[in-house]
Design an enzyme around this catalytic site. Structure first.
Site, short mmCIF file in Angstrom:
data_model
loop_
_atom_site.label_atom_id
_atom_site.label_comp_id
_atom_site.label_asym_id
_atom_site.label_seq_id
_atom_site.Cartn_x
_atom_site.Cartn_y
_atom_site.Cartn_z
N ASP A 115 -12.99 1.43 4.82
CA ASP A 115 -12.07 0.37 4.40
C ASP A 115 -11.89 -0.68 5.50
O ASP A 115 -10.78 -1.12 5.78
CB ASP A 115 -10.71 0.93 3.98
CG ASP A 115 -9.90 -0.07 3.16
OD1 ASP A 115 -10.49 -1.06 2.68
OD2 ASP A 115 -8.68 0.11 3.03
N SER A 126 -1.74 -5.02 4.62
CA SER A 126 -3.07 -4.43 4.76
C SER A 126 -3.94 -5.25 5.70
O SER A 126 -4.03 -6.48 5.56
CB SER A 126 -3.75 -4.34 3.39
OG SER A 126 -3.11 -3.40 2.57
N HIS A 174 -10.69 -3.72 1.36
CA HIS A 174 -10.08 -3.99 0.05
C HIS A 174 -9.36 -5.33 0.01
O HIS A 174 -9.06 -5.84 -1.07
CB HIS A 174 -9.14 -2.85 -0.36
CG HIS A 174 -7.83 -2.80 0.37
ND1 HIS A 174 -7.57 -1.92 1.39
CD2 HIS A 174 -6.71 -3.52 0.21
CE1 HIS A 174 -6.34 -2.10 1.82
NE2 HIS A 174 -5.80 -3.08 1.12
#
Length: 384
Positions: free
Chosen positions: A154, A232, A124
């Protein structure tokens, strides 16, 4: 000849503009003397207090750092050369000039996987971007090429072309034996603040979250270390400084840290990343089954057999080659297909259970299934 206007007796001016009273010189002089005397009194009182001490306080020696602090500092120093800051870019088109330009779209974190320049991050982070730049811990920056993505996990890999002496691969650990209560450390670039360290403990293991493709990701690590936007893709470390996960998501109504963060386990990373580097994508193992959760639940309840009903089998698939049977209509009657009860010893009740069991394998593996067929339990093997 006109007679000049004469003010009436006692008139001293218009009421909106009162006349200034005449000053009294003696009174003003006495007032100035009084003010000077008061000022002199207060100056004398201030001088009596002495000159303020402008010297700094004496520093008390701290002593040696605690063993726990030394360990944390060492983990940070050891790992930070392996952590990177990722800026994603998107192209814009100027209709007036016909020129295209790249503008920053988002930021994230990542870490160096090998000396070929492969960088691991979240899918992402690089999703729907036209380009990306990777900044190393020494603030040198390089254009990044997309190598491969695994949206269902992911995860993504980008590659930079940097001198090998600048590429320090992260130390890799294991996640299958993690325990609740273990200390963890997260390094990343929240809000673009590079080289940020947070710490906490493992709050839970074996969690499941949904990926950006709405596929469940299993065996997720739950932590209470502060994770914020920009973290992230950054590494999650154990107290030995080994990679045990990739920070991927937070649970927060506000979008900021609320003490519940999630990380993809390193055992999954160690299985997925080499395949992304080699193929650019995940070649998923498959059985070749046609399934339906609702029908399966009804039939399982009716027959009293917990499991997943096989509605159909694709021709020349691993399931067909293993002899697994699907549901068929024979002479107007329904012949229920096999019911899969376990895969590799793990109970199977839904398609989600089956996907989770298959995710533990790679293409070419042998999968062991237990099936129920016409009142009998059979063990079969499928080469996926």
């Amino acid at each position: 000849m006109t007679t000049p206007y004469q003010y009436p007796p006692g008139f001293s001016g218009y009421p909106d503009y009162p006349q200034r009273p005449r000053s009294n010189g003696a009174l003003s002089f006495l007032l100035l003397i009084a003010m000077a005397a008061a000022a002199g009194f207060f100056l004398a009182r201030w001088s009596a207090r002495g000159t303020p001490d402008l010297q700094a306080r004496r520093v008390t020696p701290r002593g040696d750092l605690g063993a726990d602090e030394k360990s944390t500092i060492q983990i940070f120093k050891q790992t930070i050369p392996s952590v990177v800051f990722i800026t994603t870019l998107s192209e814009t088109y100027d209709v007036r000039t016909g020129d295209t330009s790249a503008i920053p779209q988002g930021t994230g974190s990542g870490f160096i996987w090998d000396q070929a320049g492969d960088i691991v991050t979240n899918f992402h982070v690089v999703r729907e971007t036209s380009a990306a730049r990777v900044t190393l811990s020494d603030h040198s920056s390089y254009a990044a090429d997309l190598v491969g993505v695994a949206p269902e996990y992911d995860l993504a890999v980008v590659r930079i072309h940097a001198p090998k002496n600048k590429l320090r691969p992260i130390i890799v650990g294991a996640s299958h034996d993690l325990q609740v209560g273990q200390k963890v450390f997260a390094i990343g670039d929240p809000y673009g603040l590079d080289q940020t360290l947070t710490s906490g403990i493992i709050s839970a293991v074996g969690r499941s979250i949904r990926s950006v493709t709405d596929v469940p990701i299993d065996n997720i690590i739950q932590i209470d270390a502060a994770i914020n936007p920009g973290n992230s893709g950054g590494p999650l470390l154990d107290s030995a400084g080994r990679l045990i996960g990739v920070n991927t998501a937070i649970y927060s109504p506000s979008g900021s840290n609320a003490g519940i963060g999630f990380a993809i386990p390193v055992d999954t990373i160690n299985r997925v990343i080499p395949e992304l580097i080699a193929n650019g994508k995940i070649v998923r193992p498959r059985l070749g089954l046609v399934l339906d959760d609702n029908t399966s639940e009804q039939v399982s309840d009716r027959l009293g057999v917990p499991g997943l009903l096989v509605m159909g089998v694709q021709p020349n698939s691993p399931a067909a080659n293993a002899g697994i049977r699907g549901t068929q209509m024979v002479n107007g009657e329904i012949n229920f297909g096999d019911i899969i009860t376990t895969i590799d010893g793990k109970a199977i009740h839904t398609t989600g259970d089956l996907h989770a069991a298959m995710n533990a394998h790679k293409a070419g593996d042998t999968v062991h299934l237990t099936i129920w067929r016409n009142g009998k339990t059979l063990d079969v093997q499928a080469h996926v």
